[in-house]
Write an enzyme that holds these catalytic residues in place. Sequence first.
Site, PDB file in Angstrom:
ATOM      1  N   ASN A  10       0.833  -0.937   0.399  1.00 15.89           N
ATOM      2  CA  ASN A  10       0.181  -0.112   0.215  1.00 15.89           C
ATOM      3  C   ASN A  10       0.760   1.430   0.352  1.00 15.89           C
ATOM      4  OD1 ASN A  10      -2.060   2.000  -0.154  1.00 15.89           O
ATOM      5  ND2 ASN A  10      -2.665   1.346   2.699  1.00 15.89           N
TER       6      ASN A  10
ATOM      7  N   LYS B  98       0.325   4.206  -0.878  1.00 17.28           N
ATOM      8  CA  LYS B  98      -0.389   5.551  -0.059  1.00 17.28           C
ATOM      9  C   LYS B  98       0.458   6.379  -1.060  1.00 17.28           C
ATOM     10  CE  LYS B  98      -0.153   3.595   5.025  1.00 17.28           C
ATOM     11  NZ  LYS B  98      -0.288   4.413   5.639  1.00 17.28           N
TER      12      LYS B  98
ATOM     13  N   HIS C 108     -10.236   1.080   4.384  1.00 20.18           N
ATOM     14  CA  HIS C 108      -8.825   1.434   5.490  1.00 20.18           C
ATOM     15  C   HIS C 108      -8.751   2.510   6.605  1.00 20.18           C
ATOM     16  CE1 HIS C 108      -4.532   2.806   5.969  1.00 20.18           C
ATOM     17  NE2 HIS C 108      -4.144   1.712   5.200  1.00 20.18           N
TER      18      HIS C 108
ATOM     19  N   GLU D 235      -7.731   4.691   8.127  1.00 14.33           N
ATOM     20  CA  GLU D 235      -7.017   6.697   7.313  1.00 14.33           C
ATOM     21  C   GLU D 235      -8.629   7.034   6.787  1.00 14.33           C
ATOM     22  OE1 GLU D 235      -3.866   5.803   5.300  1.00 14.33           O
ATOM     23  OE2 GLU D 235      -2.795   5.262   7.074  1.00 14.33           O
TER      24      GLU D 235
ATOM     25  N   GLU E 261      -5.798  -4.987  10.063  1.00 18.03           N
ATOM     26  CA  GLU E 261      -5.207  -4.162  10.756  1.00 18.03           C
ATOM     27  C   GLU E 261      -5.399  -2.877  11.840  1.00 18.03           C
ATOM     28  OE1 GLU E 261      -2.857  -2.723   7.064  1.00 18.03           O
ATOM     29  OE2 GLU E 261      -4.367  -1.857   7.338  1.00 18.03           O
TER      30      GLU E 261
ATOM     31  N   GLY F  93       1.395   2.826  10.539  1.00 17.14           N
ATOM     32  CA  GLY F  93       2.661   3.527  10.728  1.00 17.14           C
ATOM     33  C   GLY F  93       3.252   3.889  12.319  1.00 17.14           C
TER      34      GLY F  93
ATOM     35  N   SER G  44       2.724  -1.627  10.647  1.00 21.12           N
ATOM     36  CA  SER G  44       4.305  -1.912  11.103  1.00 21.12           C
ATOM     37  C   SER G  44       4.901  -3.243  10.860  1.00 21.12           C
ATOM     38  CB  SER G  44       4.464  -1.009  12.374  1.00 21.12           C
ATOM     39  OG  SER G  44       3.769   0.004  12.817  1.00 21.12           O
TER      40      SER G  44
HETATM   41  C1  PEP Z   1      -1.375   0.466   6.114  1.00 19.53           C
HETATM   42  O1  PEP Z   1      -1.556   1.694   5.572  1.00 19.53           O
HETATM   43  O2  PEP Z   1      -1.509  -0.084   5.686  1.00 19.53           O
HETATM   44  C2  PEP Z   1      -0.464   0.376   6.995  1.00 19.53           C
HETATM   45  C3  PEP Z   1      -0.695  -1.376   6.996  1.00 19.53           C
HETATM   46  O3  PEP Z   1       0.279   0.664   7.117  1.00 19.53           O
HETATM   47  P1  PEP Z   1       2.067   0.567   8.025  1.00 19.53           P
HETATM   48  O4  PEP Z   1       2.908  -0.437   7.348  1.00 19.53           O
HETATM   49  O5  PEP Z   1       3.510   1.694   7.412  1.00 19.53           O
HETATM   50  O6  PEP Z   1       2.070   0.434   9.491  1.00 19.53           O
END
Ligand code: PEP
Length: 255
Positions: free
Chosen positions: A9, A11, A96, A98, A168, A174, A214
């Site tokens: 992803n 983003k 997601h 976000e 998630e 993040g 992460s």
């Molecule tokens: C994400 O935004 O789907 C995500 C898992 O980000 P990160 O790996 O940076 O935590």
Amino acid sequence: MRKKIVAANWKMNMMQARSARFVESLLLEIGDISDVEVVILPPFTAIAKVTEALGTAPNIKVGAQNMHWERSGAFTGEISAALLRDLFVHYVVLGHSERRTLFGETDEIVNRKVCAAHEAALHPIVCVGETLAQRDKGNVDKILAIQLRGSLAGLGAKELQDTVIAYEPVWAIGTGRNATPEQAQEAHTFIRHTLREMADGTVAERVRIQYGGSVKPENARELMSQPDVDGALVGSASLDPRSFAQIVQAAREEG
Ligand code: PEP
């Protein structure tokens, strides 16, 4: 046996030229992979470039990070499932965190999008996950059940099977703080249990559940060694082809 699925992803990152270079490097690292499904989720502006750079690499698919639920029309700035299909997109990430927190997407909105994706033969990757406050209150299962039942309402068995779920936890996205393999497995077990209640055992066994939050080369293998962790949705670590390739390799070894 569920084939592991690892998705990058990106983003709101990656210019076209860098996207193409990423694909070239990734192909050098992982070659023509068939035991793990790999998905790249570029920003809309780089989708065509990534598809072109992938050429005929058959097991690397391209996805989008969002879409609108309407088929076409006066929705300035939006993009439909049909427009994504026109770019040879296979997957679309929906719900997601976000999008839920920054753009006010509710389970009802996510559900409209999920239904529209299936109608256009796009495979949705539906994100669910609790905040830290919800976890601290002991509400993980409750939140996951609400999000799953709301986001996947009305889907038939075939559509559910063709849906990927991404667990998630919001506190892990993040932040550099991933869920422990045990926390991930516990949540994935509950997600599969909920899918069993929503459909049946066969369908629930076939749905792939990714972990996201992460994920990096150092923790990928342990997370994906859990029996119900069927892959990873990777944010930050997916911007570097070598890191992402290492995560794909971890999925291969745990596949
Ligand atoms: C994400 O935004 O789907 C995500 C898992 O980000 P990160 O790996 O940076 O935590």
